[in-house]
Design a protein around this motif. Sequence first.
Motif, short mmCIF file in Angstrom:
data_model
loop_
_atom_site.label_atom_id
_atom_site.label_comp_id
_atom_site.label_asym_id
_atom_site.label_seq_id
_atom_site.Cartn_x
_atom_site.Cartn_y
_atom_site.Cartn_z
N ILE A 38 -12.29 2.64 19.34
CA ILE A 38 -12.76 1.54 18.49
C ILE A 38 -14.08 0.98 19.02
CG2 ILE A 38 -12.25 -0.79 17.65
CD1 ILE A 38 -9.26 0.03 17.75
N THR A 39 -14.19 0.89 20.35
CA THR A 39 -15.44 0.42 20.97
C THR A 39 -16.62 1.28 20.50
OG1 THR A 39 -14.26 -0.32 22.95
CG2 THR A 39 -16.64 -0.04 23.15
N SER A 40 -16.42 2.59 20.54
CA SER A 40 -17.48 3.51 20.13
C SER A 40 -17.82 3.33 18.65
CB SER A 40 -17.04 4.95 20.39
OG SER A 40 -18.04 5.87 20.02
N ALA A 41 -16.78 3.16 17.82
CA ALA A 41 -17.01 2.96 16.38
C ALA A 41 -17.83 1.70 16.12
CB ALA A 41 -15.67 2.89 15.65
N LEU A 42 -17.52 0.63 16.84
CA LEU A 42 -18.26 -0.62 16.68
C LEU A 42 -19.70 -0.48 17.16
CD1 LEU A 42 -15.53 -3.15 17.90
CD2 LEU A 42 -16.34 -2.85 15.56
N ASP A 43 -19.88 0.20 18.29
CA ASP A 43 -21.23 0.38 18.83
C ASP A 43 -22.14 1.14 17.87
OD1 ASP A 43 -20.80 -0.97 21.20
OD2 ASP A 43 -20.28 0.82 22.35
N HIS A 44 -21.56 1.98 17.06
CA HIS A 44 -22.36 2.82 16.15
C HIS A 44 -22.40 2.28 14.73
CE1 HIS A 44 -21.67 5.67 19.49
NE2 HIS A 44 -22.83 6.19 19.11
N ASN A 45 -21.91 1.06 14.52
CA ASN A 45 -21.89 0.51 13.15
C ASN A 45 -22.07 -1.00 13.20
OD1 ASN A 45 -21.31 -0.26 10.48
ND2 ASN A 45 -19.84 1.41 10.21
N ILE A 46 -23.33 -1.44 13.18
CA ILE A 46 -23.63 -2.86 13.25
C ILE A 46 -23.08 -3.61 12.04
CG2 ILE A 46 -25.88 -2.52 12.18
CD1 ILE A 46 -24.98 -5.17 14.84
N GLN A 47 -23.02 -2.94 10.88
CA GLN A 47 -22.47 -3.59 9.69
C GLN A 47 -20.99 -3.90 9.88
OE1 GLN A 47 -24.40 -0.81 9.54
NE2 GLN A 47 -26.25 -1.74 8.66
N LEU A 48 -20.29 -2.99 10.54
CA LEU A 48 -18.87 -3.21 10.82
C LEU A 48 -18.69 -4.39 11.76
CD1 LEU A 48 -15.91 -2.36 10.62
CD2 LEU A 48 -16.35 -0.69 12.45
#
Length: 275
Positions: A38-48
């Motif tokens: 989840i950390t990685s997903a957040l780091d790669h999606n500022i909109q999220l």
Amino acid sequence: MRGEASRIADRVSRDSLAPKLCNSGEDAWRIGNELFTITSALDHNIQLERALTDPSRPVEDKVAVVKTLIGSQAHPLVMEIMSDLVSRRWSRVSDIANAVEDFGVDGMMYYADYTNTTLQVSVELAELHSALLNLPVVRTKLYDATVSSEARIKLLYSLIGDADFTKVTKRLAEHATCNLRNRRYLQTIQWLINKFSRHMGESMVTVTTATPLSKEQVEKLIAIYTAKTDHPVHINSVVDPTVMGGMRIQVGDEVTDNTVVAQLQHLQRTVKATA
């Protein structure tokens, strides 16, 4: 540095959920890994990140976004942690990813506790840190964002070689190069060492020498650094014949290098400067 709102959010959330994570037993491994993802997903999606930290958005909406993000197969405690985090106020949108990562590392620490390997992981991380000190080219490549994460992991394992590290150490070492998070690799490993040391209530003192330390030397170093830091210390003895003699001592970010090779390098620089 995190703002006041983020520090409060992180502290309150961790105080609330740390006992559950601590008591998750073997599941702590799965929880930690899911939180790293989840950390990685957040780091790669500022909109999220913005969607999950928008103070004007109802918490129920943000929880719905989390459910969509992690799916129904996620561990229930992961869902609980994420639901709690999105209900908090954050100084910056990126701070929520930092909090998720902290929980992920906590999961790994509690799994190490469960498997009675906490001290071993701390020692192995210190050994990895010590090995990288004299390998500037290698450690630079480990946080080179222009290189694929697969290639960085391959480089990491070429460095580790046949070292019999625990799976927690390996996972944390992988995380440090998979999820770069705008940090230098050595900086991340030191951060992990510090977290484990605080978790155990003692400081890690890594001593690198050309030959093994004697029992008397270890006891003397423990006495010196216990007095210096004003709390218990653990001596992690690393043997590296290439230092030739003397000691390199690292406590946190502070390194005192009195090895023969360091003195020779200093002499070489001095000669070049005066030539």
